[in-house]
Motif scaffolding. Sequence first.
Motif, PDB file in Angstrom:
ATOM      1  N   UNK A 214      23.272  13.722 -32.391  1.00  0.00           N
ATOM      2  CA  UNK A 214      22.623  13.274 -31.151  1.00  0.00           C
ATOM      3  C   UNK A 214      21.200  13.816 -31.145  1.00  0.00           C
ATOM      4  N   UNK A 215      20.230  12.928 -31.162  1.00  0.00           N
ATOM      5  CA  UNK A 215      18.826  13.323 -31.165  1.00  0.00           C
ATOM      6  C   UNK A 215      18.107  12.697 -29.963  1.00  0.00           C
ATOM      7  N   UNK A 216      16.918  13.243 -29.654  1.00  0.00           N
ATOM      8  CA  UNK A 216      16.175  12.822 -28.462  1.00  0.00           C
ATOM      9  C   UNK A 216      14.743  12.471 -28.846  1.00  0.00           C
ATOM     10  N   UNK A 217      14.216  11.375 -28.269  1.00  0.00           N
ATOM     11  CA  UNK A 217      12.792  11.044 -28.344  1.00  0.00           C
ATOM     12  C   UNK A 217      12.266  11.138 -26.922  1.00  0.00           C
ATOM     13  N   UNK A 218      11.356  12.081 -26.693  1.00  0.00           N
ATOM     14  CA  UNK A 218      10.891  12.359 -25.335  1.00  0.00           C
ATOM     15  C   UNK A 218       9.757  11.423 -24.917  1.00  0.00           C
ATOM     16  N   UNK A 219       9.426  11.492 -23.630  1.00  0.00           N
ATOM     17  CA  UNK A 219       8.443  10.587 -23.044  1.00  0.00           C
ATOM     18  C   UNK A 219       7.033  10.822 -23.569  1.00  0.00           C
ATOM     19  N   UNK A 220       6.613  12.080 -23.602  1.00  0.00           N
ATOM     20  CA  UNK A 220       5.217  12.393 -23.886  1.00  0.00           C
ATOM     21  C   UNK A 220       5.032  12.743 -25.356  1.00  0.00           C
ATOM     22  N   UNK A 221       4.458  11.855 -26.167  1.00  0.00           N
ATOM     23  CA  UNK A 221       4.286  12.167 -27.589  1.00  0.00           C
ATOM     24  C   UNK A 221       3.301  13.298 -27.838  1.00  0.00           C
ATOM     25  N   UNK A 222       2.447  13.603 -26.843  1.00  0.00           N
ATOM     26  CA  UNK A 222       1.468  14.678 -27.023  1.00  0.00           C
ATOM     27  C   UNK A 222       2.090  16.054 -26.799  1.00  0.00           C
ATOM     28  N   UNK A 223       3.189  16.114 -26.033  1.00  0.00           N
ATOM     29  CA  UNK A 223       3.819  17.397 -25.724  1.00  0.00           C
ATOM     30  C   UNK A 223       5.083  17.656 -26.539  1.00  0.00           C
ATOM     31  N   UNK A 224       5.606  16.643 -27.226  1.00  0.00           N
ATOM     32  CA  UNK A 224       6.893  16.805 -27.904  1.00  0.00           C
ATOM     33  C   UNK A 224       6.766  17.287 -29.343  1.00  0.00           C
ATOM     34  N   UNK A 225       5.529  17.389 -29.862  1.00  0.00           N
ATOM     35  CA  UNK A 225       5.317  17.885 -31.215  1.00  0.00           C
ATOM     36  C   UNK A 225       4.540  19.189 -31.165  1.00  0.00           C
ATOM     37  N   UNK A 226       4.961  20.166 -31.984  1.00  0.00           N
ATOM     38  CA  UNK A 226       4.285  21.469 -32.031  1.00  0.00           C
ATOM     39  C   UNK A 226       2.902  21.289 -32.645  1.00  0.00           C
ATOM     40  N   UNK A 227       1.831  21.584 -31.893  1.00  0.00           N
ATOM     41  CA  UNK A 227       0.476  21.353 -32.424  1.00  0.00           C
ATOM     42  C   UNK A 227       0.105  22.283 -33.560  1.00  0.00           C
ATOM     43  N   UNK A 228       0.881  23.357 -33.789  1.00  0.00           N
ATOM     44  CA  UNK A 228       0.554  24.319 -34.845  1.00  0.00           C
ATOM     45  C   UNK A 228       1.277  24.018 -36.149  1.00  0.00           C
ATOM     46  N   UNK A 229       2.084  22.976 -36.166  1.00  0.00           N
ATOM     47  CA  UNK A 229       2.845  22.616 -37.363  1.00  0.00           C
ATOM     48  C   UNK A 229       2.334  21.301 -37.932  1.00  0.00           C
ATOM     49  N   UNK A 230       2.328  21.190 -39.235  1.00  0.00           N
ATOM     50  CA  UNK A 230       1.989  19.918 -39.866  1.00  0.00           C
ATOM     51  C   UNK A 230       3.184  18.972 -39.735  1.00  0.00           C
TER      52      UNK A 230
END
Length: 629
Positions: A441-457
Amino acid sequence: MTLLDISRLGVTFHSASDEPPVRAVDEVSLHLDTGETLAIVGESGSGKTVTALSLLGLNPPPPLCETTGSILLDGTDLRGLDRRSWREVRGNRVAMVFQDPGTALNPLLTIGTQIMDAVRAHERMSRDQARKRAVEALTQARMPEPEKRLTQYVHELSGGMRQRAAIALAIAARPRLLIADEPTTALDAAVQAEIMTMLRSLCDDLGMGLILITHDLGVVAEQADRVAVMYAGRIVESGPTAQVLADPRMPYTQALLAATPRLDAPARTRLASIEGRPPRLSDRPPGCSFAPRCPVRTDGCESVVPPLLTVGENHAAACLFADAPRERPLRLPVTTDEPPKDAEHEGGTPLVEFDATDLRYPVRTGALRRITGHVDAVQQVSLKIEPGRTLALVGESGSGKTSLTKMLLRLETPSGGTVRYDGIDVRRPSASELRRLQREIQVVFQNPYASLDPRMTVREILAEPMRVHGLDTAEPELVRLLQDVGLDAYALDRFPSAFSGGQRQRIAIARALSLQPRLIVCDEAVSALDVSVQAQILNLLADLQAAHGMAYLFITHDLAVVRSVAHRIAVMRQGRIVEEGPADRIYETPSHPYTRELLSMAPGRTAPRLAGAESTAGTDKERSITWPK
């Protein structure tokens, strides 16, 4: 009477390094009359927000930003103002409602304090007078119990109330011009309709002009008097809303309309998407900026910059063929691919099953925070999700959609009933079952700018969950994941900041796919995207479902999007399922009054017609128009 007159506005950003300058706004000319609504539409990066910020003097100062042209507000050239004069203009003569009220409002101050401070910054008055003005502004913004809201903080308000508070803050000083930047993006249909109706009435009551920046063409059709379409920093089409949407002469406008989900389309209809990406403004191609993506381009399009040609009364379009004879209007080829066939699913065996599920939240009061009551967030909900199928969950804010999903994800424990995933009791899984739940079970959240860690490639973002579950993290496997979502290997070693919103959402989907799930929860996964990117993502989800047999639980407030993705629809209200059934039946013959109400309030519900056909629009007061296919 003319309120705003923008003539040949240009905004160029200069970098401190040797990078070429970015021409974000190029020769833009617009006008707005008192009491009129002008909609500005276009993809992300088209220059809409930079144009709006120019009206508030909020672009960076020289030499970082160079602004040319003129901006006349009530005859005053705003470009000639000094810093002190700009402070008098902002909020007093020009105000702006930003896209996210949660970040636009100060979380450390009460709503009343923020509004009173804004009023007293422009007018001399006592605190009692400022308080009365704040209550008046909240009342005009249709805020329930306005006096009570004065003492509340942002986190104590719902999404719709936050937007109303932001609007009250903007209108408290009674500005002449109001700019609303995506004011209804994350709101459900009911709240969205209320907010837009309220903005229109404010223009009529206060004599304001309204500039509406949005990607929702349904909202544009119902609310705007005129529309201006922007692409790559330029106006490519403008005119009366009914005329532009009924007879678009610029291929880009036609493409936006073709990519917009429609309420009257058959369920699970594949959307027409715009291939490619907008050009980099620092390296603008010669000729028409849209030519590399235009399916009807000719050799001349790539060498000649098309001027805005008059094609009707107050209607202009920037295309070499915009003035084609009326009996032979320019047509944009639209893909007619059949939607992919649904994956085979087990006959009658549900993948997910909610059986008489309840969820109650305790209410704590007093200094000791004792439990004095309960809120029934979910009440006796019974639902099934079949393998390889999509169940859409719709309803207004606070209806219980997110609470129901949290129980499936084990973020909340049901107060009653059961939640099962493929035979596993989600409340009490064994160690091996829990690991299986976390993987499948996986989730795709609403805000693509907040759902990815900005410090990770991107490489690290994709590999992290795979490593936890012992899957192969070799580069070929990561490249395959990116290719599945329409990205290339070049993305692996870049950070999220290097990508657009649509590309980030594709990366989020790739991360969800990395564990080979059987169910993906899409929580408002496309609500913040442009219609062109939204179409690409929805088509992608359909293709992935057909290829991998995944099931989707699709949570959204956009009923047109629901129609394009769902096999079945469940409508929630006040924690209960009020109607559930096949998507076609729900749209064609809704049985519950609340479902009929939601459909009646959905933007763009007007029956469409072919582009180029004569409009059968009603009066301006009705604000209904015909739509092109």
